[in-house]
Design a protein around this motif. Structure first.
Motif, PDB file in Angstrom:
ATOM      1  N   ILE A  12      -7.591  50.210   8.991  1.00  8.45           N
ATOM      2  CA  ILE A  12      -7.391  48.935   8.980  1.00  8.45           C
ATOM      3  C   ILE A  12      -8.883  48.219   9.146  1.00  8.45           C
ATOM      4  O   ILE A  12      -9.551  48.386   9.847  1.00  8.45           O
ATOM      5  CB  ILE A  12      -6.390  48.220  10.038  1.00  8.45           C
ATOM      6  CG1 ILE A  12      -4.919  49.143   9.827  1.00  8.45           C
ATOM      7  CG2 ILE A  12      -6.203  46.955  10.082  1.00  8.45           C
ATOM      8  CD1 ILE A  12      -3.989  48.883  11.050  1.00  8.45           C
ATOM      9  N   GLY A  13      -8.890  47.396   8.267  1.00  7.68           N
ATOM     10  CA  GLY A  13     -10.289  46.419   8.077  1.00  7.68           C
ATOM     11  C   GLY A  13     -10.064  45.177   8.149  1.00  7.68           C
ATOM     12  O   GLY A  13      -9.110  44.489   7.468  1.00  7.68           O
ATOM     13  N   ILE A  41      -5.608  52.223  20.952  1.00  4.73           N
ATOM     14  CA  ILE A  41      -6.756  51.075  21.051  1.00  4.73           C
ATOM     15  C   ILE A  41      -6.620  50.054  21.611  1.00  4.73           C
ATOM     16  O   ILE A  41      -5.212  49.690  22.440  1.00  4.73           O
ATOM     17  CB  ILE A  41      -6.998  50.899  19.315  1.00  4.73           C
ATOM     18  CG1 ILE A  41      -5.936  49.911  18.625  1.00  4.73           C
ATOM     19  CG2 ILE A  41      -7.409  52.014  18.571  1.00  4.73           C
ATOM     20  CD1 ILE A  41      -6.019  49.313  17.495  1.00  4.73           C
ATOM     21  N   SER A  42      -7.491  49.534  22.223  1.00  2.19           N
ATOM     22  CA  SER A  42      -7.524  48.177  22.806  1.00  2.19           C
ATOM     23  C   SER A  42      -8.371  47.217  22.252  1.00  2.19           C
ATOM     24  O   SER A  42      -9.290  47.460  21.810  1.00  2.19           O
ATOM     25  CB  SER A  42      -7.881  48.218  24.350  1.00  2.19           C
ATOM     26  OG  SER A  42      -7.843  47.244  25.073  1.00  2.19           O
ATOM     27  N   VAL A  43      -7.693  46.198  22.392  1.00  6.85           N
ATOM     28  CA  VAL A  43      -8.700  44.789  21.649  1.00  6.85           C
ATOM     29  C   VAL A  43      -9.323  44.075  22.722  1.00  6.85           C
ATOM     30  O   VAL A  43      -8.927  43.701  23.640  1.00  6.85           O
ATOM     31  CB  VAL A  43      -7.659  43.716  20.844  1.00  6.85           C
ATOM     32  CG1 VAL A  43      -8.518  42.732  20.097  1.00  6.85           C
ATOM     33  CG2 VAL A  43      -6.920  44.813  19.950  1.00  6.85           C
ATOM     34  N   ASN A  44     -10.514  43.945  22.517  1.00  3.55           N
ATOM     35  CA  ASN A  44     -11.518  43.092  23.443  1.00  3.55           C
ATOM     36  C   ASN A  44     -12.097  41.865  22.743  1.00  3.55           C
ATOM     37  O   ASN A  44     -12.134  41.582  21.407  1.00  3.55           O
ATOM     38  CB  ASN A  44     -12.596  44.101  23.617  1.00  3.55           C
ATOM     39  CG  ASN A  44     -12.336  45.059  24.462  1.00  3.55           C
ATOM     40  OD1 ASN A  44     -12.164  45.181  25.629  1.00  3.55           O
ATOM     41  ND2 ASN A  44     -12.172  46.257  23.930  1.00  3.55           N
ATOM     42  N   HIS A 305       1.494  45.724  25.733  1.00  6.20           N
ATOM     43  CA  HIS A 305       1.360  46.815  24.934  1.00  6.20           C
ATOM     44  C   HIS A 305       1.931  46.395  23.489  1.00  6.20           C
ATOM     45  O   HIS A 305       3.171  45.736  23.725  1.00  6.20           O
ATOM     46  CB  HIS A 305       2.197  47.818  25.646  1.00  6.20           C
ATOM     47  CG  HIS A 305       2.181  49.158  24.563  1.00  6.20           C
ATOM     48  ND1 HIS A 305       3.473  49.663  24.419  1.00  6.20           N
ATOM     49  CD2 HIS A 305       1.325  49.694  23.817  1.00  6.20           C
ATOM     50  CE1 HIS A 305       3.271  50.699  23.510  1.00  6.20           C
ATOM     51  NE2 HIS A 305       1.976  50.827  23.327  1.00  6.20           N
ATOM     52  N   LEU A 306       1.365  46.617  22.585  1.00  8.31           N
ATOM     53  CA  LEU A 306       1.975  46.316  21.024  1.00  8.31           C
ATOM     54  C   LEU A 306       2.121  47.643  20.234  1.00  8.31           C
ATOM     55  O   LEU A 306       1.462  48.671  20.612  1.00  8.31           O
ATOM     56  CB  LEU A 306       1.348  45.459  20.335  1.00  8.31           C
ATOM     57  CG  LEU A 306       0.960  43.907  20.790  1.00  8.31           C
ATOM     58  CD1 LEU A 306      -0.023  43.302  19.832  1.00  8.31           C
ATOM     59  CD2 LEU A 306       2.241  43.257  21.264  1.00  8.31           C
ATOM     60  N   ASN A 307       3.050  47.717  19.540  1.00  7.02           N
ATOM     61  CA  ASN A 307       3.216  49.059  18.630  1.00  7.02           C
ATOM     62  C   ASN A 307       3.773  48.595  17.317  1.00  7.02           C
ATOM     63  O   ASN A 307       4.596  47.546  17.245  1.00  7.02           O
ATOM     64  CB  ASN A 307       4.107  50.004  19.397  1.00  7.02           C
ATOM     65  CG  ASN A 307       5.397  49.812  19.345  1.00  7.02           C
ATOM     66  OD1 ASN A 307       6.350  49.839  18.819  1.00  7.02           O
ATOM     67  ND2 ASN A 307       5.718  49.232  20.687  1.00  7.02           N
ATOM     68  N   THR A 313       0.214  44.035  14.003  1.00 11.88           N
ATOM     69  CA  THR A 313       0.012  44.146  15.551  1.00 11.88           C
ATOM     70  C   THR A 313      -1.656  43.830  15.912  1.00 11.88           C
ATOM     71  O   THR A 313      -1.921  43.097  16.749  1.00 11.88           O
ATOM     72  CB  THR A 313       0.307  45.311  15.996  1.00 11.88           C
ATOM     73  OG1 THR A 313      -0.430  46.412  15.293  1.00 11.88           O
ATOM     74  CG2 THR A 313       1.950  45.337  16.074  1.00 11.88           C
ATOM     75  N   ILE A 314      -2.457  44.353  15.109  1.00 11.62           N
ATOM     76  CA  ILE A 314      -3.812  43.882  15.146  1.00 11.62           C
ATOM     77  C   ILE A 314      -4.075  42.655  15.014  1.00 11.62           C
ATOM     78  O   ILE A 314      -5.101  41.806  15.846  1.00 11.62           O
ATOM     79  CB  ILE A 314      -4.857  44.827  14.279  1.00 11.62           C
ATOM     80  CG1 ILE A 314      -4.629  46.317  14.660  1.00 11.62           C
ATOM     81  CG2 ILE A 314      -6.218  44.383  14.281  1.00 11.62           C
ATOM     82  CD1 ILE A 314      -5.608  47.132  13.999  1.00 11.62           C
ATOM     83  N   THR A 315      -3.430  41.803  13.960  1.00  7.71           N
ATOM     84  CA  THR A 315      -3.818  40.184  13.774  1.00  7.71           C
ATOM     85  C   THR A 315      -2.991  39.635  15.020  1.00  7.71           C
ATOM     86  O   THR A 315      -3.764  38.588  15.684  1.00  7.71           O
ATOM     87  CB  THR A 315      -3.068  39.964  12.593  1.00  7.71           C
ATOM     88  OG1 THR A 315      -3.417  40.546  11.543  1.00  7.71           O
ATOM     89  CG2 THR A 315      -2.911  38.381  12.404  1.00  7.71           C
TER      90      THR A 315
END
Length: 338
Positions: A12-13, A41-44, A305-307, A313-315
């Protein structure tokens, strides 16, 4: 080396406008690289900042720096890990990130996953832990002799602040004054171990009202522009200030002179960006962190927590982070439950 038996993988880019899913060549690791099968993964905030540097007409950028997973293959020079090891790490900003099925990463910045944590909990820890540790002990140079000193953490409810509070209390035992703006943020800082929690503003007056000694050390996790003059006013003579975020304006550094203030920066990607001789220190730190977690001295900081791991989910995760109201860390995995 274990064969991957795959030529391509899903990634995913970000293309400068939106996140997209695409196929990317899956390369076998060489040298000291590990090929890690990503489990969580975790988003920072750094993810969101790098995202805004991606040109709309340029190459698609794979973001993501925190990850946990299983070693799938190893390069010919790898000596620390083997296939099947469970690991966690914060990655390298100069390489493809963790928003993908498999990731190549130098073993010297990878740690063994704490046995007491699942992949989601482990993925919440690396980037913020390394940043907090390097800020306190490498940049500010806090030691056991500072046990009777105070540390002021500005903007402490996020991931880095959560770890900085725990390290300062559990390793040094110093007094920790944190700042947070909302009730839930203040409660979180207290849960992490902060002695006192102030509002972000009017720091000098709050120290005076509470009859507190001036802090010897300050770690600012907010935008420095918002606190620069306050920090200079409140810090003890011969104190030290560490900044994480970029400034948006120029400052008169002569303001630091009267108190002989030391000003330092922390960038946790410095070692990997410049391939410093002490690169392996991040591996050693993550292993030390794993032991502290397993011994019950340090808590994980997973709060959301998302899945599964996909474009949606990244968005959504980026939207949450960009609101600037996180306590702890947000993790994404392909598991429905933590």
């Amino acid at each position: 080396m274990k064969e991957t038996h795959e030529d391509n993988m899903q990634a995913i880019g970000y293309n400068g406008s939106e996140f997209i899913e695409f196929e990317k060549t899956l390369n076998n690791p060489t040298g000291r690289d590990l090929l890690v099968e990503i489990k969580a993964i975790s988003v920072n905030p750094i993810d969101t900042k790098v995202k805004h540097t991606v040109a709309k007409d340029g190459a698609v950028k794979i973001l993501g720096y925190d990850a946990s997973g299983i070693v799938s293959a190893v390069g010919e020079q790898v000596s620390i890990f083997k296939v099947g090891d469970e690991v966690f790490y914060a990655g390298d900003v100069t390489r493809d990130g963790s928003n993908t099925a498999y990731q190549l990463v130098d073993e010297r910045i990878v740690g063994r996953k704490p046995k007491s944590l699942n992949f989601e909990q482990a993925a919440a820890l690396p980037l913020t832990s390394i940043t907090a540790w390097e800020s306190l002990f490498d940049r500010l140079k806090i030691t056991q002799s500072d046990k009777d000193k105070s540390l002021l953490l500005i903007g402490a409810a996020g991931g880095v602040g959560s770890m900085a509070i725990q390290f300062a209390k559990q390793i040094i035992g110093m007094k920790v004054i944190a700042t947070a703006s909302r009730d839930e943020s203040r409660s979180w800082c207290k849960q992490m171990g902060a002695d006192i929690v102030f509002d972000h503003q009017h720091l000098v007056q709050q120290f005076k009202d509470n009859n507190l000694d001036a802090p010897k050390y300050i770690l600012c996790m907010g935008i420095p522009d918002d606190y620069f003059e306050q920090m200079i006013q409140v810090i003890a003579p011969q104190g030290s200030i560490c900044l994480l975020a970029n400034t948006q304006q120029a400052y008169d550094l002569n303001l630091l002179k009267a108190k002989s203030i030391t000003l330092v920066w922390e960038m946790m990607f410095t070692r990997s960006m410049f391939q410093t001789n002490d690169l392996v220190k991040q591996h050693e730190l993550l292993n030390k962190l794993a032991l502290m977690v397993e011994n019950g001295d340090i808590m994980h900081t997973l709060t959301q927590h998302l899945n599964p791991i996909n474009v949606d989910t990244i968005t959504r995760a980026h939207q949450v982070i960009e609101r600037g109201k996180m306590q702890g860390k947000l993790v994404i995995s392909n598991r429905i439950t933590q």
